[in-house]
Design an enzyme around this catalytic site. Structure first.
Site, PDB file in Angstrom:
ATOM      1  N   GLU A 179      -0.102  -8.194  -5.416  1.00  0.00           N
ATOM      2  CA  GLU A 179       0.880  -7.324  -6.078  1.00  0.00           C
ATOM      3  C   GLU A 179       1.095  -7.635  -7.557  1.00  0.00           C
ATOM      4  OE1 GLU A 179       4.544  -7.122  -3.906  1.00  0.00           O
ATOM      5  OE2 GLU A 179       3.595  -6.362  -2.099  1.00  0.00           O
ATOM      6  N   GLU A 373       0.110  -6.198   3.994  1.00  0.00           N
ATOM      7  CA  GLU A 373       1.518  -6.486   4.307  1.00  0.00           C
ATOM      8  C   GLU A 373       2.202  -5.201   4.740  1.00  0.00           C
ATOM      9  OE1 GLU A 373       4.008  -8.283   1.288  1.00  0.00           O
ATOM     10  OE2 GLU A 373       2.443  -9.720   0.766  1.00  0.00           O
TER      11      GLU A 373
HETATM   12  C1  FCB Z   1       6.099  -8.268  -1.043  1.00  0.00           C
HETATM   13  C2  FCB Z   1       5.625  -9.672  -1.290  1.00  0.00           C
HETATM   14  C3  FCB Z   1       5.904 -10.634  -0.156  1.00  0.00           C
HETATM   15  C4  FCB Z   1       7.243 -10.375   0.485  1.00  0.00           C
HETATM   16  C5  FCB Z   1       7.412  -8.916   0.809  1.00  0.00           C
HETATM   17  C6  FCB Z   1       8.715  -8.583   1.485  1.00  0.00           C
HETATM   18  O1  FCB Z   1       6.337  -7.651  -2.249  1.00  0.00           O
HETATM   19  O2  FCB Z   1       4.235  -9.682  -1.531  1.00  0.00           O
HETATM   20  O3  FCB Z   1       5.773 -11.942  -0.659  1.00  0.00           O
HETATM   21  O4  FCB Z   1       8.250 -10.880  -0.289  1.00  0.00           O
HETATM   22  O5  FCB Z   1       7.293  -8.151  -0.342  1.00  0.00           O
END
Ligand code: FCB
Length: 467
Positions: A179, A373
């Site tokens: 990210e 994620e």
């Molecule tokens: C993302 C991050 C991760 C976590 C989630 C909730 O932006 O990559 O580390 O904090 O959000």
């Protein structure tokens, strides 16, 4: 007053779905969020050590000093992953463990830790998916300008090669950055993340140097023989509040540009979009982009990681102050969440994930995708019987898996799904207050307890689908 009783309309029960053979089922974490052992075995300080110690920056002054103590408990944690049936585990390497000063001498004891972790995963049949940078920049590099300077991108490529030399024979996938949107815009734009700078021009320089860091590292890794090279982005579906209003459509174009296309286009096509350059030229002279940089950024990607949580809706609004995490967004309003939200106050809209994946597939054809994620914060803790009944997390993940399946049906080349997160952990500026884990962590005893969502996810993996 008598309530009017309406029949609970018969919603068709969701039907069972099966994912393609070989679909990867995993869970994700990140070094600073779980490891602890912040001063052990030669680890140097990172920007998150500094930031979390700065009063007022992190909820209740929480730090990652101990976190989930994963540094010492990794073997038990890997056993727990095996019990869940995970096919892959996405973790990040802490740069300050490997090069405590960001450049120069290598700290072998830091590499030793990831070596042990990798072997433990492989012994249990779990593929190690490594992220080289999940936000814990060595403080020394920040002192020299951090991501606002080119030298940090060059240092990153060197660090990537050091890690690859040690783990390259065993690691399944190499993800350069997690990210970069957050690193640049939360780190240097609105300052809610480390290093806490609030400067739109600095944030845009950081975007470019992060893109460049990816390109330099990806190219070095490829030359060194790495096979599966990736980067994880957190693109957001940005929609106009009123699609019939041209000013809202224009606002969505601007935000999509600084949020998404500023990463997608150089990475996947080798060009910053002209409209984005024109937009940001109002904020910075762009002198940090050198001839040839876009070609360096544009390296072949084996898979693109996508982190998804929530959509975004914008509208044109005269006088709106804009948002520090979107440089040049003055005159644009961001709609507060509508409908059900998670404990982060993030709107839940699974169909947005399908649309986002389909859009990437359409605009950047031939890109293989992986959900690196997805998940939800909810506060449930063990009940009297010791069980953690986190039904809302199950519903969230179930709905997003169905959204992934819809994207597959639309022809999207989606290779797998990683739940965020394997266990409750240090949620950045929110400290330990927000719990994203499918496994509960008691921070006093470090005891891990599978939440109902973890047991449910184990069944999803076993079945390769949903009932
Ligand atoms: C993302 C991050 C991760 C976590 C989630 C909730 O932006 O990559 O580390 O904090 O959000």
């Amino acid at each position: 007053m008598t309530a009017t009783v309406t029949s609970t309309s018969a919603q068709p029960a969701p039907t069972g779905i099966t994912f393609p053979e070989g679909f990867v089922w995993g869970a994700a974490t990140a070094s600073y969020q779980i490891e602890g052992a912040a001063r052990e075995d030669g680890r140097g300080p990172s920007i998150w050590d500094t930031f979390s110690r700065t009063p007022g920056k992190v909820y209740a002054g929480h730090t990652g000093d101990v976190a989930c103590d994963h540094y010492h408990r990794y073997a038990d944690d890997v056993a727990m992953m095996a019990d869940l049936g995970l096919g892959a585990y996405r973790f990040s390497v802490a740069w300050p463990r490997i090069q405590p000063d960001g450049t120069g001498p290598v700290n072998v004891r830091g590499l030793d830790f990831y070596d042990r972790l990798t072997d433990e995963l492989l012994a249990k049949g779990i593929d190690p998916v490594v992220t080289l940078y999940h936000w814990d920049l060595p403080q020394t590099l920040e002192d020299r300008g951090g991501w606002t300077v080119r030298e940090t991108a060059e240092a990153f490529a060197e660090y990537a090669q050091i890690v690859h030399r040690r783990l390259g024979d065993r690691v399944a996938t190499w993800t350069t950055l997690n990210e970069p949107w957050c690193s640049a815009y939360l780190g240097y734009g609105n300052g809610i993340h480390a290093p806490g700078v609030q400067n739109p021009a600095a944030a845009l320089a950081a975007v470019h140097h992060l893109n460049l860091a990816h390109g330099l590292a990806a190219s070095a890794l490829r030359s060194a023989g790495a096979r599966n090279i990736s980067i994880t982005l957190n693109p957001c579906e940005v929609s106009p509040l009123d699609p019939a209003n041209p000013a809202d459509v224009e606002a969505a174009r601007v935000i999509d540009g600084v949020a998404n296309r500023i990463f997608f286009d150089p990475l996947l096509t080798g060009r910053y979009p002209a409209d984005v350059l024109e937009h940001i030229a109002r904020i910075t002279d762009l002198s940090f982009i050198r001839d040839g940089d876009e070609a360096l950024i544009h390296q072949p990607l084996d898979v693109l990681g996508i982190n998804f949580y929530t959509p975004s809706y914008v509208s044109a609004k005269a006088g709106a102050p804009g948002a520090g995490d979107y440089p040049g967004s003055q005159g644009i309003a961001f709609r507060p969440p509508v409908g059900p939200v998670t404990d982060m106050n993030w709107q839940i809209e699974p169909a947005s994930l399908t649309r986002l994946l389909t859009r990437i597939h359409r605009d950047y054809p031939g890109t293989a995708l992986m959900i690196t994620e997805n998940g939800a914060a909810y506060p449930e803790v063990p009940a009297g019987n010791g069980e953690v009944q986190d039904l809302r997390r199950i519903e969230y993940i179930d709905a997003h898996l169905r959204a992934c399946h819809d994207a597959l049906a639309d022809g999207v080349d989606l290779r797998g799904y990683f739940a965020w997160s394997l266990m409750d952990n240090f949620e950045w500026a929110e400290g330990y207050k927000k719990r994203f884990g499918i496994v509960h962590v008691d921070y006093t005893t470090q005891e891990r307890v599978l939440k109902d969502s973890a047991k449910w996810y184990r069944e999803v993996i076993r079945r390769n689908g949903l009932e």
